[in-house]
Write an enzyme that holds these catalytic residues in place. Structure first.
Site, mmCIF file in Angstrom:
data_model
loop_
_atom_site.group_PDB
_atom_site.id
_atom_site.type_symbol
_atom_site.label_atom_id
_atom_site.label_comp_id
_atom_site.label_asym_id
_atom_site.label_seq_id
_atom_site.Cartn_x
_atom_site.Cartn_y
_atom_site.Cartn_z
ATOM 1 N N ASP A 174 -7.974 -5.227 -0.563
ATOM 2 C CA ASP A 174 -8.381 -6.041 -1.723
ATOM 3 C C ASP A 174 -8.018 -7.510 -1.593
ATOM 4 O O ASP A 174 -8.426 -8.317 -2.430
ATOM 5 C CB ASP A 174 -7.730 -5.464 -2.992
ATOM 6 N N HIS A 195 0.855 -1.196 0.000
ATOM 7 C CA HIS A 195 0.000 0.000 0.000
ATOM 8 C C HIS A 195 0.881 1.232 0.000
ATOM 9 O O HIS A 195 1.941 1.244 0.593
ATOM 10 C CB HIS A 195 -0.906 0.025 1.245
HETATM 11 C C1 SDX Z 1 -6.033 0.254 -3.154
HETATM 12 O O1 SDX Z 1 -4.253 4.724 -2.035
HETATM 13 C C2 SDX Z 1 -5.229 4.092 -1.504
HETATM 14 O O2 SDX Z 1 -5.715 4.427 -0.438
HETATM 15 C C3 SDX Z 1 -5.768 2.950 -2.315
HETATM 16 C C4 SDX Z 1 -6.823 2.082 -1.637
HETATM 17 C C5 SDX Z 1 -8.105 2.842 -1.414
HETATM 18 O O3 SDX Z 1 -8.862 2.460 -0.499
HETATM 19 O O4 SDX Z 1 -8.398 3.758 -2.212
HETATM 20 O O5 SDX Z 1 -6.346 1.621 -0.393
HETATM 21 C C6 SDX Z 1 -7.193 0.868 -2.484
HETATM 22 O O6 SDX Z 1 -5.739 0.621 -4.256
HETATM 23 C C7 SDX Z 1 -5.201 -0.743 -2.401
HETATM 24 C C8 SDX Z 1 -3.966 -1.238 -3.229
HETATM 25 C C9 SDX Z 1 -4.448 -2.320 -4.202
HETATM 26 N N1 SDX Z 1 -3.363 -2.667 -5.137
HETATM 27 C C10 SDX Z 1 -2.757 -3.865 -5.070
HETATM 28 O O7 SDX Z 1 -2.968 -4.716 -4.209
HETATM 29 C C11 SDX Z 1 -1.760 -4.104 -6.192
HETATM 30 C C12 SDX Z 1 -0.488 -4.726 -5.633
HETATM 31 N N2 SDX Z 1 0.211 -3.716 -4.835
HETATM 32 C C13 SDX Z 1 1.278 -2.985 -5.467
HETATM 33 O O8 SDX Z 1 1.131 -2.726 -6.812
HETATM 34 C C14 SDX Z 1 1.765 -1.822 -4.612
HETATM 35 O O9 SDX Z 1 1.926 -2.296 -3.352
HETATM 36 C C15 SDX Z 1 0.940 -0.549 -4.558
HETATM 37 C C16 SDX Z 1 0.722 0.024 -5.901
HETATM 38 C C17 SDX Z 1 -0.366 -0.775 -3.881
HETATM 39 C C18 SDX Z 1 1.724 0.452 -3.720
HETATM 40 O O10 SDX Z 1 2.890 0.682 -4.375
HETATM 41 P P1 SDX Z 1 4.061 1.531 -3.672
HETATM 42 O O11 SDX Z 1 3.765 1.899 -2.290
HETATM 43 O O12 SDX Z 1 4.414 2.587 -4.650
HETATM 44 O O13 SDX Z 1 5.190 0.498 -3.518
HETATM 45 P P2 SDX Z 1 6.327 0.379 -4.529
HETATM 46 O O14 SDX Z 1 5.726 0.079 -5.856
HETATM 47 O O15 SDX Z 1 7.229 1.540 -4.364
HETATM 48 O O16 SDX Z 1 7.056 -0.953 -4.017
HETATM 49 C C19 SDX Z 1 8.061 -0.913 -3.031
HETATM 50 C C20 SDX Z 1 8.750 -2.263 -3.158
HETATM 51 C C21 SDX Z 1 9.186 -2.572 -4.606
HETATM 52 O O17 SDX Z 1 10.259 -3.481 -4.512
HETATM 53 P P3 SDX Z 1 11.794 -2.909 -4.706
HETATM 54 O O18 SDX Z 1 11.805 -2.115 -5.991
HETATM 55 O O19 SDX Z 1 12.071 -2.080 -3.495
HETATM 56 O O20 SDX Z 1 12.645 -4.158 -4.783
HETATM 57 O O21 SDX Z 1 7.802 -3.292 -2.822
HETATM 58 C C22 SDX Z 1 7.563 -4.091 -3.954
HETATM 59 C C23 SDX Z 1 8.004 -3.309 -5.173
HETATM 60 O O22 SDX Z 1 8.384 -4.175 -6.236
HETATM 61 N N3 SDX Z 1 6.133 -4.351 -3.983
HETATM 62 C C24 SDX Z 1 5.605 -5.541 -4.220
HETATM 63 C C25 SDX Z 1 4.215 -5.363 -4.091
HETATM 64 N N4 SDX Z 1 3.949 -4.090 -3.787
HETATM 65 C C26 SDX Z 1 5.144 -3.459 -3.731
HETATM 66 N N5 SDX Z 1 6.162 -6.714 -4.518
HETATM 67 C C27 SDX Z 1 5.314 -7.747 -4.693
HETATM 68 N N6 SDX Z 1 3.957 -7.664 -4.592
HETATM 69 C C28 SDX Z 1 3.378 -6.491 -4.296
HETATM 70 N N7 SDX Z 1 2.055 -6.398 -4.192
#
Ligand code: SDX
Length: 393
Positions: free
Chosen positions: A330, A273
């Protein structure tokens, strides 16, 4: 600081843009979420979707009389113009329900050209009621369109959630019996989705509204933003992920390894998140009710077992712990929606119905004052410095 309509920033600091709002508070490190000061767990346990909608929009819990009048007004506005049904017949039955939802909401404004002024309090009130009343009907139409069944008429003798369930699962062939377990579970899930501060779709709704575009156009833009798999579309992506794991016979550990190796962008959907670097408090409530709902519905779903195994494996794995990746709202919702009988492609539509009151509340907070300024998010320029035109060209 200078108010630019959407963001406040202090010229002394680069890019510390922040939107000010009195609606929802999140502490991402502590895993706290409050709507107008009330904790999300208290609201999920004690309130209803419409009562929380009133709280978000008007700032206080409604009196019983206020809630009764709000509920009655919404019942009286559930009917959609018959022409709007033709709109659906122009779409392929394979159209994604989120595409149908955003298109139909945008088209809805064409029936109300006389009451769209964001600075006219009466127009804002009637648009609020129309959206709350009609979005669930449009959503049910999208569902019926996808499964090739006749559209149902709203039944105003039923409560908001009962009516929504009947619109989706009722048919003209037989009477529809409301299942109180479904009603209570869906009402609670909708509450959990009602607002979430300045997430991508809410920021979209506020920004579009800041140009004095009407509220239907703003909400339609929010629905588009929500549809992305990184945002609301994640609940559909989680079910597809669980189904792929089950279908492939791949072990949970093997899948986790593929996520850690970032194989072709494989992610653990429903995890991580932007703000929560701790448990998403909503995910806790959903996880608790997943058990309860499936048991009460007499449904056992192997996908729920896979989800549990995935969660356990991830929370014990340094890769996720170091990156502070926890289940978000989710991760478990899809298993419950599936047990209720909704097709996977309707899951994000349910998220949109849940989020609608928050979108409306945030749009009203940002865009109804006559002094509102157009939003203009800040940029930090990172391109090349000024340079002369090359005479050789
Ligand atoms: C919602 O904003 C809100 O409030 C949204 C929401 C709402 O109520 O409106 O809460 C609803 O959208 C919840 C989120 C739903 N999305 C997902 O579940 C999709 C999977 N999650 C990721 O795509 C990600 O965690 C995000 C998009 C939700 C958040 O991304 P961030 O905070 O920008 O994290 P990041 O992309 O900077 O990742 C940091 C690290 C990375 O690794 P490194 O580059 O440091 O090696 O964490 C990893 C990412 O690759 N990572 C994940 C991951 N999420 C982040 N690795 C594996 N699986 C994941 N889900």
């Amino acid at each position: 600081t200078r108010q630019t309509g959407l963001t406040f920033y202090d010229p002394g600091f680069v890019n510390t843009a922040a939107t000010r709002s009195a609606i929802t508070y999140i502490d991402g490190d502590a895993g706290i979420l409050r709507y107008r000061g009330y904790d999300i767990a208290d609201l999920a346990k004690n309130s209803t979707y419409l009562e929380v909608a009133w709280l978000l929009i008007y700032g206080e819990l409604p009196t019983p009389a206020e809630l009764a009048e709000f509920d009655e007004k919404i019942r009286r506005h559930t009917l959609l113009h018959e022409d709007l049904k033709q709109f659906f017949s122009a779409l392929p039955h394979t159209a994604h329900p989120m595409s149908m939802l955003s298109a139909a909401v945008s088209a809805l404004s064409t029936y109300y050209e006389d009451s769209l002024d964001p600075h006219d309090p009466e127009a804002v009130e009637i648009s609020t009621i129309r959206l709350l009343a009609k979005l669930p009907v449009i959503a049910a139409y999208a569902h019926k369109k996808a499964i090739g069944q006749a559209f149902m008429f709203p039944d105003n003798s039923l409560s908001f959630v009962e009516n929504f369930l009947k619109l989706n699962f009722g048919t003209f062939a037989e009477p529809y019996e409301v299942n109180p377990v479904l009603v209570q579970a869906l009402d609670r899930l909708l509450i959990l989705h009602e607002d979430h501060e300045q997430n991508a779709s809410t920021s979209t709704v506020r920004l579009v509204g800041s140009t004095e575009a009407n509220i239907f156009a703003s909400i339609s833009a929010g629905i588009h933003a929500l549809s992305g798999p990184l945002h609301g579309g994640a609940n559909e992506a989680v079910l597809n992920m669980l189904g792929d794991i089950r279908g492939s016979g791949e072990s949970v550990q093997k899948f986790i390894e593929r996520v850690k190796n970032k194989e072709r962008g494989v992610k653990l959907m429903g995890f991580g998140h932007r703000v929560y670097k701790n448990f998403d408090p909503r995910a806790r409530v959903v996880k608790e009710s997943a058990d309860e709902v499936l048991k009460d519905l007499g449904v056992s779903d192997p996908l729920l077992d896979i989800a549990r195994e995935l969660e356990q494996a991830a929370l014990a794995d340094d890769y996720f712990v170091e990156r502070k990746l926890y289940p978000n709202i989710d991760f478990y919702t899809g298993v419950i929606y599936k047990a209720m009988g909704f097709p996977t492609r309707m899951f994000t539509v349910l998220f949109a119905i849940g989020r609608l009151p928050g979108w409306i509340a945030q749009w009203r907070e940002a865009n109804t004052d006559p002094g509102t300024k157009i939003g203009r998010p800040q940029q930090v320029y990172t391109g090349p410095p000024a340079r002369p035109w090359p005479t050789s060209r």
